[in-house]
Scaffold this motif. Structure first.
Motif, PDB file in Angstrom:
ATOM      1  N   ALA A 157      19.331 -68.292  76.027  1.00 36.70           N
ATOM      2  CA  ALA A 157      19.024 -69.259  74.977  1.00 36.70           C
ATOM      3  C   ALA A 157      17.521 -69.442  74.823  1.00 36.70           C
ATOM      4  N   LEU A 158      16.812 -69.504  75.938  1.00 32.28           N
ATOM      5  CA  LEU A 158      15.357 -69.658  75.887  1.00 32.28           C
ATOM      6  C   LEU A 158      14.707 -68.476  75.177  1.00 32.28           C
ATOM      7  N   ARG A 159      15.184 -67.276  75.474  1.00 32.38           N
ATOM      8  CA  ARG A 159      14.624 -66.076  74.826  1.00 32.38           C
ATOM      9  C   ARG A 159      14.783 -66.150  73.311  1.00 32.38           C
ATOM     10  N   ARG A 160      15.932 -66.676  72.845  1.00 32.90           N
ATOM     11  CA  ARG A 160      16.140 -66.811  71.406  1.00 32.90           C
ATOM     12  C   ARG A 160      15.262 -67.895  70.807  1.00 32.90           C
ATOM     13  N   ASP A 161      15.139 -69.010  71.530  1.00 27.84           N
ATOM     14  CA  ASP A 161      14.447 -70.173  70.976  1.00 27.84           C
ATOM     15  C   ASP A 161      12.931 -70.081  71.085  1.00 27.84           C
ATOM     16  N   LEU A 162      12.448 -69.424  72.136  1.00 26.80           N
ATOM     17  CA  LEU A 162      11.007 -69.361  72.409  1.00 26.80           C
ATOM     18  C   LEU A 162      10.590 -67.910  72.584  1.00 26.80           C
ATOM     19  N   PRO A 163      10.435 -67.166  71.489  1.00 27.21           N
ATOM     20  CA  PRO A 163      10.163 -65.730  71.592  1.00 27.21           C
ATOM     21  C   PRO A 163       8.808 -65.393  72.205  1.00 27.21           C
ATOM     22  N   ASP A 164       7.913 -66.373  72.341  1.00 30.40           N
ATOM     23  CA  ASP A 164       6.618 -66.116  72.981  1.00 30.40           C
ATOM     24  C   ASP A 164       6.639 -66.401  74.487  1.00 30.40           C
ATOM     25  N   HIS A 165       7.704 -67.024  74.988  1.00 33.90           N
ATOM     26  CA  HIS A 165       7.788 -67.318  76.414  1.00 33.90           C
ATOM     27  C   HIS A 165       7.796 -66.006  77.207  1.00 33.90           C
ATOM     28  N   PRO A 166       7.176 -65.965  78.388  1.00 36.26           N
ATOM     29  CA  PRO A 166       7.196 -64.721  79.180  1.00 36.26           C
ATOM     30  C   PRO A 166       8.600 -64.185  79.445  1.00 36.26           C
ATOM     31  N   TYR A 167       9.598 -65.054  79.552  1.00 38.77           N
ATOM     32  CA  TYR A 167      10.965 -64.569  79.778  1.00 38.77           C
ATOM     33  C   TYR A 167      11.454 -63.686  78.635  1.00 38.77           C
TER      34      TYR A 167
END
Length: 429
Positions: A69-79
């Protein structure tokens, strides 16, 4: 003449230690510069992801679904630059190294563990020291439990923990003891108790004091003080003597589990032939035609090192990986581009406890998909200059509870890319 290495790892926190282990495992000649003292402030828990979105305070029992979910929501996050399989493998590789160094952790799995904290709250974490695992099981079952503390031990109160956890875990009783060891009285420190519990006799005396108070307890919780080098043995001895599982509750920093983690990582890198410069700091890094020249400020004189690659694992402001001034945030070693708010007035929100967090917490270095440092235009600065861990931009690791995953995952990805770069360079030479 400068000593020469395949890679210089700058920093000795969890990201730097992970990078050094991973690089050495792949046959690279590694030098690491930095003191691992910051690990003393670690809880010993290895988080993958606990909270997302942070403004909603949503917690995840399945961290992998949370990461997706984080990858979808925050595409700039290192994950967003990491594949789940790669992060799983990286956790497994590091935990295997810790196990070889004498510090046992739970294996990477599909779920977070809920752990009772030293303030009576429950914290989600991915991999736990084995000494804390029975506490997670007891909390999940709501089992009757005895919490023990010690006279004079600062910043730890079994009664306060039980009161804080009462709504979720009503079956907690508490017991305060004078620690049964000569010379430990008055104001005492966790490390002193842990050192005493290295000895079997101290463990036997402690078990004898606890046993009459067991009652219906199906587990016994103690502060995280069950030895320094033999914590597993101490926990097993107390468990055997009492007939119920004994577990550790995380304490406030600086912590004994942090000390154990520091010591185990130091043993792990030493066992792999990593050369460590712990009494100096990198004062300058200069790019050369085929790599980097590093100047290490040390006593009695500076030391020069040469490396074909550099991994920056320098942390944020406390680690001096980033520096803040009235004009902005900068990276001090190579003056790399720092993603940050446009003006200083945008660093913080008006409310200190704003659920959205503060923009400054997401400032840091930009990288490409392989964690190579990039300039303001997004171009790779050097094919063998990497940045890993919390010095990266676009995360709020403390509130997201993703610090260990960030450190371990990005270190693994950077080393994998570096192995490819070095292989191509050797093929051309």
């Amino acid at each position: 003449m400068s000593a020469s290495y395949d890679v210089a790892v700058v920093g000795a926190g969890l990201a730097g230690m992970s990078a050094a282990v991973f690089a050495a495992n792949r046959g690279m000649r590694v030098v690491q510069v930095g003191n691992a003292g910051a690990l003393l402030f670690a809880s010993g828990l290895l988080d993958l992801l606990g909270v997302h979105p942070v403004e909603e305070g949503r917690t995840w029992s399945d961290p992998w679904t949370g990461v997706a979910a984080l990858r979808r929501d925050l595409p700039d996050h290192p994950y967003a630059k990491l594949e789940a399989a790669q992060v799983r493998a990286a956790f497994g590789e590091l935990i295997a190294a810790l196990d070889e160094a004498g510090l046992a952790y739970t294996a990477p799995g599909e779920r977070n563990h809920e752990v009772l904290t030293g303030v009576g709250t429950a914290k989600s974490s991915y991999c736990l020291p084995r000494t804390m695992e029975p506490g997670a099981a007891a909390l999940a079952a709501g089992a009757p439990c005895l919490l023990v503390d010690f006279e004079g031990l600062r910043e730890y109160s079994a009664k306060a923990i039980a009161a804080g956890a009462a709504a979720r875990w009503p079956g907690l009783r508490t017991l305060r003891l004078s620690f049964p060891c000569p010379g430990i009285a008055g104001e005492v420190y966790a490390a002193h108790i842990a050192l005493a519990l290295e000895e079997r006799g101290a463990r036997e005396r402690l078990a004898n004091l606890i046993r009459p108070h067991l009652g219906d307890a199906r587990a016994v919780g103690v502060p995280a003080v069950l030895g320094i080098t033999r914590s597993g043995r101490a926990a097993a001895d107390l468990t055997g003597a009492l007939g119920v599982p004994v577990f550790e509750v995380p304490t406030m920093p600086t912590s004994v589990p942090g000390l154990r983690l520091k010591n185990a990582l130091e043993r792990a890198v030493a066992a792999r032939g990593v050369e460590r410069r712990v009494h100096g700091r990198v004062a300058a890094v200069e790019r050369t035609g085929d790599g980097f020249d590093l100047t290490v400020a040390a006593t009695p004189a500076p030391v020069s090192l040469r490396a074909r690659a550099v991994v920056l694992a320098t942390g944020r402001f406390m680690g001096r990986g980033l520096e803040a001034s009235r004009t902005g945030v900068r990276e001090p070693l190579l003056d790399l581009h720092v993603a940050q708010p446009a003006t200083r007035s945008d660093w913080h929100r008006t409310d200190l406890f704003d659920a959205r967090g503060h923009a400054l917490n997401r400032a840091g270095l930009e990288t490409d998909e392989g964690f190579r440092a990039c300039d303001a235009r997004g171009a790779v600065v050097h094919p063998r200059l990497f940045a890993v861990g919390t010095v990266l931009a676009h995360h709020d690791w403390a509130r997201m509870k993703c610090g260990a995953g960030l450190a371990i995952g990005t270190a693994s990805a950077a080393v994998a890319r570096l192995a490819g770069e070095l292989g191509r360079a050797r093929g051309l030479s």
